[in-house]
Write a protein that holds these residues in place. Structure first.
Motif, PDB file in Angstrom:
ATOM      1  N   MET A 106       0.835  -1.208   0.000  1.00 58.21           N
ATOM      2  CA  MET A 106       0.000   0.000   0.000  1.00 58.21           C
ATOM      3  C   MET A 106       0.867   1.255   0.000  1.00 58.21           C
ATOM      4  SD  MET A 106      -3.251  -1.089   2.386  1.00 58.21           S
ATOM      5  CE  MET A 106      -2.303  -1.231   3.897  1.00 58.21           C
ATOM      6  N   CYS A 107       1.123   1.791  -1.188  1.00 59.92           N
ATOM      7  CA  CYS A 107       2.134   2.840  -1.330  1.00 59.92           C
ATOM      8  C   CYS A 107       1.682   4.103  -2.065  1.00 59.92           C
ATOM      9  CB  CYS A 107       3.343   2.281  -2.094  1.00 59.92           C
ATOM     10  SG  CYS A 107       4.123   0.855  -1.343  1.00 59.92           S
ATOM     11  N   GLY A 108       0.517   4.161  -2.687  1.00 67.73           N
ATOM     12  CA  GLY A 108       0.305   5.205  -3.674  1.00 67.73           C
ATOM     13  C   GLY A 108      -0.816   6.198  -3.470  1.00 67.73           C
ATOM     14  N   THR A 109      -1.383   6.310  -2.262  1.00 61.17           N
ATOM     15  CA  THR A 109      -2.506   7.222  -2.094  1.00 61.17           C
ATOM     16  C   THR A 109      -2.050   8.680  -2.077  1.00 61.17           C
ATOM     17  OG1 THR A 109      -2.353   6.939   0.310  1.00 61.17           O
ATOM     18  CG2 THR A 109      -3.955   5.582  -0.869  1.00 61.17           C
ATOM     19  N   VAL A 110      -2.896   9.560  -2.633  1.00 66.83           N
ATOM     20  CA  VAL A 110      -2.583  10.987  -2.662  1.00 66.83           C
ATOM     21  C   VAL A 110      -2.539  11.553  -1.244  1.00 66.83           C
ATOM     22  CG1 VAL A 110      -3.390  13.246  -3.434  1.00 66.83           C
ATOM     23  CG2 VAL A 110      -3.565  11.264  -4.962  1.00 66.83           C
ATOM     24  N   LEU A 111      -3.563  11.247  -0.461  1.00 66.00           N
ATOM     25  CA  LEU A 111      -3.632  11.701   0.931  1.00 66.00           C
ATOM     26  C   LEU A 111      -3.304  10.537   1.847  1.00 66.00           C
ATOM     27  CD1 LEU A 111      -6.933  13.794   0.799  1.00 66.00           C
ATOM     28  CD2 LEU A 111      -4.587  14.619   0.595  1.00 66.00           C
ATOM     29  N   GLY A 112      -2.546  10.823   2.904  1.00 68.77           N
ATOM     30  CA  GLY A 112      -2.220   9.756   3.839  1.00 68.77           C
ATOM     31  C   GLY A 112      -0.942  10.037   4.598  1.00 68.77           C
ATOM     32  N   ASN A 114       2.915   8.355   5.710  1.00 71.93           N
ATOM     33  CA  ASN A 114       3.937   7.352   5.433  1.00 71.93           C
ATOM     34  C   ASN A 114       4.325   6.630   6.714  1.00 71.93           C
ATOM     35  OD1 ASN A 114       4.189   8.128   2.653  1.00 71.93           O
ATOM     36  ND2 ASN A 114       5.389   9.896   3.328  1.00 71.93           N
ATOM     37  N   PHE A 115       4.524   5.328   6.597  1.00 73.05           N
ATOM     38  CA  PHE A 115       4.954   4.519   7.727  1.00 73.05           C
ATOM     39  C   PHE A 115       6.113   3.626   7.307  1.00 73.05           C
ATOM     40  CE2 PHE A 115       0.954   5.866   9.327  1.00 73.05           C
ATOM     41  CZ  PHE A 115       1.055   5.819  10.715  1.00 73.05           C
ATOM     42  N   ILE A 116       7.028   3.420   8.240  1.00 74.85           N
ATOM     43  CA  ILE A 116       8.108   2.461   8.062  1.00 74.85           C
ATOM     44  C   ILE A 116       8.051   1.511   9.246  1.00 74.85           C
ATOM     45  CG2 ILE A 116      10.587   2.092   7.806  1.00 74.85           C
ATOM     46  CD1 ILE A 116      10.794   4.994   6.814  1.00 74.85           C
ATOM     47  N   ALA A 139       7.803  10.369   7.804  1.00 74.04           N
ATOM     48  CA  ALA A 139       7.285   9.023   8.043  1.00 74.04           C
ATOM     49  C   ALA A 139       7.324   8.707   9.530  1.00 74.04           C
ATOM     50  CB  ALA A 139       8.100   7.985   7.274  1.00 74.04           C
ATOM     51  N   ALA A 140       6.321   7.991   9.990  1.00 76.35           N
ATOM     52  CA  ALA A 140       6.335   7.442  11.339  1.00 76.35           C
ATOM     53  C   ALA A 140       7.076   6.110  11.295  1.00 76.35           C
ATOM     54  CB  ALA A 140       4.915   7.234  11.849  1.00 76.35           C
ATOM     55  N   VAL A 141       8.054   5.956  12.159  1.00 72.75           N
ATOM     56  CA  VAL A 141       8.854   4.728  12.188  1.00 72.75           C
ATOM     57  C   VAL A 141       8.460   3.939  13.435  1.00 72.75           C
ATOM     58  CG1 VAL A 141      11.178   3.755  12.211  1.00 72.75           C
ATOM     59  CG2 VAL A 141      10.731   5.905  10.993  1.00 72.75           C
ATOM     60  N   ILE A 163       7.693  -0.630   4.106  1.00 73.50           N
ATOM     61  CA  ILE A 163       7.402   0.744   3.689  1.00 73.50           C
ATOM     62  C   ILE A 163       5.975   0.786   3.174  1.00 73.50           C
ATOM     63  CG2 ILE A 163       8.036   2.593   2.098  1.00 73.50           C
ATOM     64  CD1 ILE A 163      10.934   1.594   2.307  1.00 73.50           C
ATOM     65  N   SER A 164       5.153   1.655   3.801  1.00 76.60           N
ATOM     66  CA  SER A 164       3.731   1.649   3.518  1.00 76.60           C
ATOM     67  C   SER A 164       3.164   3.055   3.682  1.00 76.60           C
ATOM     68  CB  SER A 164       3.018   0.670   4.466  1.00 76.60           C
ATOM     69  OG  SER A 164       1.655   0.540   4.145  1.00 76.60           O
ATOM     70  N   ARG A 165       1.880   3.199   3.364  1.00 75.45           N
ATOM     71  CA  ARG A 165       1.207   4.495   3.475  1.00 75.45           C
ATOM     72  C   ARG A 165      -0.235   4.264   3.924  1.00 75.45           C
ATOM     73  NH1 ARG A 165       1.983   9.782   2.024  1.00 75.45           N
ATOM     74  NH2 ARG A 165       0.229  10.944   1.124  1.00 75.45           N
ATOM     75  N   ARG A 166      -0.579   4.749   5.102  1.00 77.26           N
ATOM     76  CA  ARG A 166      -1.945   4.621   5.603  1.00 77.26           C
ATOM     77  C   ARG A 166      -2.793   5.799   5.139  1.00 77.26           C
ATOM     78  NH1 ARG A 166      -0.914   3.358  12.021  1.00 77.26           N
ATOM     79  NH2 ARG A 166       0.209   1.386  11.795  1.00 77.26           N
TER      80      ARG A 166
END
Length: 207
Positions: A106-112, A114-116, A139-141, A163-166
């Motif tokens: 889950m990597c490509g949303t416009v709004l959100g 970043n998380f590692i 990003a939140a790690v 590597i992800s994006r909520r």
């Protein structure tokens, strides 16, 4: 599906010894377990990680690292991480040589946001935090087990960065997970960060 029959590819240089490996993996299925490109839904949950892998593969073909990179597209993640479990189970000797696993989900949303996800030591967390600060990647790690295809590698003792994006703007695991909340620009930001941090690891004097 309990075999790892999906594409696997390597990017290596003449200097690579084949023993110091970094793994980069993502899932590649739809809600029925169909291998993409048959999937036309679940784009955020099931396709953006695989698309990021394709970008990274093309990047490292043009920018060969000192260490071997192996790219693994894992199947049946939603059914129980069958593909990544099968790969780890079928390659026990190779798994012992892996220095680090990068996972994309889950990597490509416009709004959100970043998380590692760090499944490893404090040193690995510090590495991720400091690199993100250096390049200005917000990003939140978090130190935790990422509920994705890096988990079987972590179970086998391989440290991992997920590597992800909520986001609250895209449905996941439903038929409404469509293209609308995603963008090429957002994918490029994640892909650029990923290429940089993988390059640091794959070209480091000591991994």
């Amino acid at each position: 599906v309990q075999t790892c029959a999906l594409p696997i590819s390597e990017a290596e240089t003449m200097k690579a010894d084949g023993a110091s490996l970094c793994y980069v993996n993502a899932e590649l299925i739809d809600e029925n377990g169909n291998v993409v490109p048959d999937a036309d839904r679940l784009l955020n949950a099931e396709v953006t990680g695989a698309a990021t892998l394709l970008y990274l593969y093309s990047h490292f073909l043009e920018n060969l690292p000192k260490r071997t990179l192996r790219f693994v597209w894992c199947g049946s993640e939603e059914q129980g991480l069958y593909g990544s479990h099968a790969y780890v189970d079928q390659n026990p000797e190779l798994v012992k040589e892996i220095g680090l696993c990068f996972n994309f989900d889950m990597c490509g949303t416009v709004l959100g946001h970043n998380f590692i996800y760090v499944t490893g030591s404090d040193e690995l967390r510090h590495f991720a935090e400091q690199y993100a600060r250096e390049v200005g990647y917000s990003a939140a790690v978090e130190v935790k087990v990422h509920s994705s295809d890096s988990a079987p590698f972590a179970d086998a003792g391989v440290p991992a960065l997920g590597i992800s994006r909520r986001t609250n703007t895209a449905d996941i695991h439903t038929r409404n997970d469509l293209l609308f909340p995603l963008s090429a620009e957002a994918m490029a930001i994640t892909g650029g960060f990923a290429a940089g941090i993988i390059s640091r690891a794959a070209n480091a004097a000591v991994l």
